[in-house]
Design an enzyme around this catalytic site. Sequence first.
Site, mmCIF file in Angstrom:
data_model
loop_
_atom_site.group_PDB
_atom_site.id
_atom_site.type_symbol
_atom_site.label_atom_id
_atom_site.label_comp_id
_atom_site.label_asym_id
_atom_site.label_seq_id
_atom_site.Cartn_x
_atom_site.Cartn_y
_atom_site.Cartn_z
ATOM 1 C CG LEU A 80 -8.311 -76.732 80.740
ATOM 2 C CD1 LEU A 80 -7.273 -76.139 81.705
ATOM 3 C CD2 LEU A 80 -9.628 -76.977 81.469
ATOM 4 C CB CYS A 84 -14.925 -70.834 72.152
ATOM 5 S SG CYS A 84 -14.219 -69.477 71.236
ATOM 6 C CB CYS A 89 -15.711 -68.624 68.621
ATOM 7 S SG CYS A 89 -16.554 -68.821 70.166
ATOM 8 C CG HIS A 141 -7.647 -77.691 71.543
ATOM 9 N ND1 HIS A 141 -8.521 -76.646 71.569
ATOM 10 C CD2 HIS A 141 -8.223 -78.649 70.766
ATOM 11 C CE1 HIS A 141 -9.601 -76.954 70.847
ATOM 12 N NE2 HIS A 141 -9.430 -78.158 70.347
ATOM 13 C CG PHE A 510 -8.655 -40.128 57.767
ATOM 14 C CD1 PHE A 510 -10.031 -40.218 57.852
ATOM 15 C CD2 PHE A 510 -8.076 -39.844 56.547
ATOM 16 C CE1 PHE A 510 -10.821 -40.020 56.741
ATOM 17 C CE2 PHE A 510 -8.865 -39.641 55.429
ATOM 18 C CZ PHE A 510 -10.237 -39.732 55.528
#
Length: 530
Positions: A80, A84, A89, A141, A510
Amino acid sequence: MSTGIDIWGKFIPLAEWGPLVDEYLRDPAKGPIINVAPPEVDDRPYDAIFIGGGAAGRFGSAFLKARGGRQLVIDKWPFLGGSCPHEACVPHHVFSEAARMLDYARLMSNRYWCEDFENVKKRASILEIRDGFLQSRGAGHGVMNFQSKEQLNMEYILNAEARVIDKNTVEAAGRIFKCRNLVLAIGARPTPPPIPGVDKHGVVNFASMLHPDVLDFEPNRCVIVGGGKTAIEYGSFFQATGCQTTILTRSQLMRTKGLKHVDEDMRRWVEDAMKRRGMEIIDNVEPVEILGNSHATGVRYRNMTTGEEFTAEGDMIFLGTGERPLSDQFDVLGLELDEKGHIIVDATMQTSVPGVYACGDMIPGPREMFKARKSGVTAARNIMGEYTEYVYEEFPDFLHSTYEVVWTGLSEEEARQQYSNVVTIKLPPDGVRREDCALPVGDGSMFFALEGMGENGLLKSVIDGDSRKILGLQFVAFGVRNAFQYLDYLMQKMPGGFTADQLADVNELFLNEGYPQLHRLRVGGPLRDL
Ligand SMILES: Cc1cc2nc3c(=O)[nH]c(=O)nc-3n(C[C@H](O)[C@H](O)[C@H](O)COP(=O)(O)OP(=O)(O)OC[C@H]3O[C@@H](n4cnc5c(N)ncnc54)[C@H](O)[C@@H]3O)c2cc1C
Ligand SMILES: NC(=O)c1ccc[n+]([C@@H]2O[C@H](COP(=O)([O-])OP(=O)(O)OC[C@H]3O[C@@H](n4cnc5c(N)ncnc54)[C@H](OP(=O)(O)O)[C@@H]3O)[C@@H](O)[C@H]2O)c1
C-alpha cells in the site's frame, strides 16, 4: 498464477514485511496477498471498495474504517502507499537531497574538511544512487502494509488487479466482492509523448529509470524534454552528479499551465541558478525526433518561432512530459471525463455515477499528495454520511532544483493586478546585486554565505499595504517548506487574512530564514518596500 497467501489473523512482524514485498516485486506471479475478514468475523457488505491503495485509496480506506465502516482496498502492487514511495515523491526527494549535497560538495571542494570534488572526484554515479534507493525501498513499503493491517485494521488485497464488473461488484484475486460504493483511486501514469524514437534504448522517465534493465548504463550526457517540476528536479539531479544536462522546453521553465502563482523573480532566480551550475536551458522549442539507431544519441528540436531545427546530444533522454489518468480502465461505468481523461467529480468526490467516487491523480487539479490524501478522506466522509466538500483551488506549492523552491498566495504581478497599494519585502532587495548580499541565510545556506558567492537564495513577501494582509510568499533556499504549510493555512483561514503584523509577532527560533524578523522591521508604521 499462484493462489497467493491469506494473512488474515496472522501477525507478520515489521522486519519481515520489507523482504516479503521485495520477493513479490521480483516475482509478481506469486499471487495475491489477502487480508480479508472471513464472514464469521464480519459479514457486513462493504461500505466502500477502494480500487488503488496509493495515497488517495489508503487514506480514504483508513478514514472510513476509523468511522466504523467496512472497507476493502485492492492494489495491483504488493504494498500500500502507491506511486509516491515506489517511484515518485520518495525517489525524487532522494535525488533532490543528493543534488543539494553534491552542489555543496562542489562549493566546498578542497575547502575545510572536504575533498577536492571538482578536480579529483568530479562525478557521482546516478546508478549507484538509484540502486541505493532500490535497496531500501521495500522496507518503506513494509511499514505501509504493517501499519494498515496491525494499527489501522484495514482489509486489503495486494498484488492483484481489480476489475470492476458494475458499480457494486468488483472481481479480484479470483473472488467477487460486493459493495455499496466504489472509490476509484488508481492514479495516473507517464504516457510517451508522440515523438518519433521514444522507444529507443536510453529514453527514460521518472518511473522507468528505476528499472535496472531499462537504465542499465551510466549516462554521460542527458537531454530532458519538458519544463515542469519533474524536468527541473531530475535535471538538477543529473547535472549535480556531473552528467551534463540540457533541458528542452516549450513553455519557459516553471511556466507550464499546471503551475499556478509562479512569481517571475523567483522563477528567474531558479533558472539562473541552474544555468550557473552549467545546465543548458532552451525554451520555446519542441522536440522533433529522438535520434540514434537502437540507442538514443540526442534530440532534434525546433524553435517554435523561427522553425529552425537544431540537435541536442545525449546518451540519456529523460521525458518529463507529464502523466495521464488511468480512467479508461473504468469504461464499463460510463463516467464523465474531461478532455485530458480525468474523472469529473463534484466537491464531495462523487462522479457522474451515484455511488461511485474518484480521488487522487485521477481527478482534475494538482497532482500532489495533500490533494490525494484529502480527496480520499473526503470520499470516505461522504460515504459515511458526513456531508463534506473539498475545494482545492488554493494551496502552497514547491519543487526542488538544488534548492527548495516554495511559494504560496499571489505572485507580485498577480497582486499588482488586483491591489492598488502592493508592498514587497525582499532579500536580496531590489537594486542590489545577488553577489553583494549575504542574506537570506539560515540552516542549509550558512556556507553559501561564508563563501560569499551570492548563492544564498531569495525571500520575498507581497503585502497589501492598505489592509496589511499578506498576499503571497516566495522562497528559494532551505528549511522553510514546512513553515509554508502553516503560513498558507493562516493566510487562507484567518478571518480577514494573515497580516504582516501577525507574522512579525511570531516568536522566531533564530537563526532562521528571516520572514518574522524582516516583517517586524516594518510593522511600526505605514508599510513601505524593504
Ligand atoms: C516524479 C514525481 C515526484 C513527485 N513528488 C511529489 C512530492 O514531492 N510531493 C507531493 O505532494 N507529490 C509529489 N508527486 C505527486 C504524487 O506522487 C501523486 O500526486 C500521488 O502519488 C497520487 O496518489 P494516488 O493515490 O492518486 O495515485 P497512486 O499513488 O499512483 O496510487 C494508485 C495505485 O493504484 C494501483 N492500481 C493501478 N491500477 C490498478 C488496478 N487495475 N487494480 C488495482 N490497483 C491498481 C497502483 O498500483 C497504485 O498503487 C510526485 C509525482 C511525480 C511523478
Ligand atoms: N511536488 C513535487 O515536487 C512534484 C514533483 C514532480 C511532479 N509533481 C506533480 O506531478 C505532476 C506531473 O508533473 P510533471 O512535471 O511530470 O508534468 P507537467 O507538470 O504536466 O509538465 C509536463 C511538461 O512537459 C511538457 N510536454 C508535455 N507534452 C509534451 C510534448 N509532447 N512535447 C514537448 N513537451 C511536452 C509540458 O510543456 P507545456 O508546458 O508547453 O505544455 C510541460 O513542460 C504535476 O501535477 C506535479 O505537480 C510534483
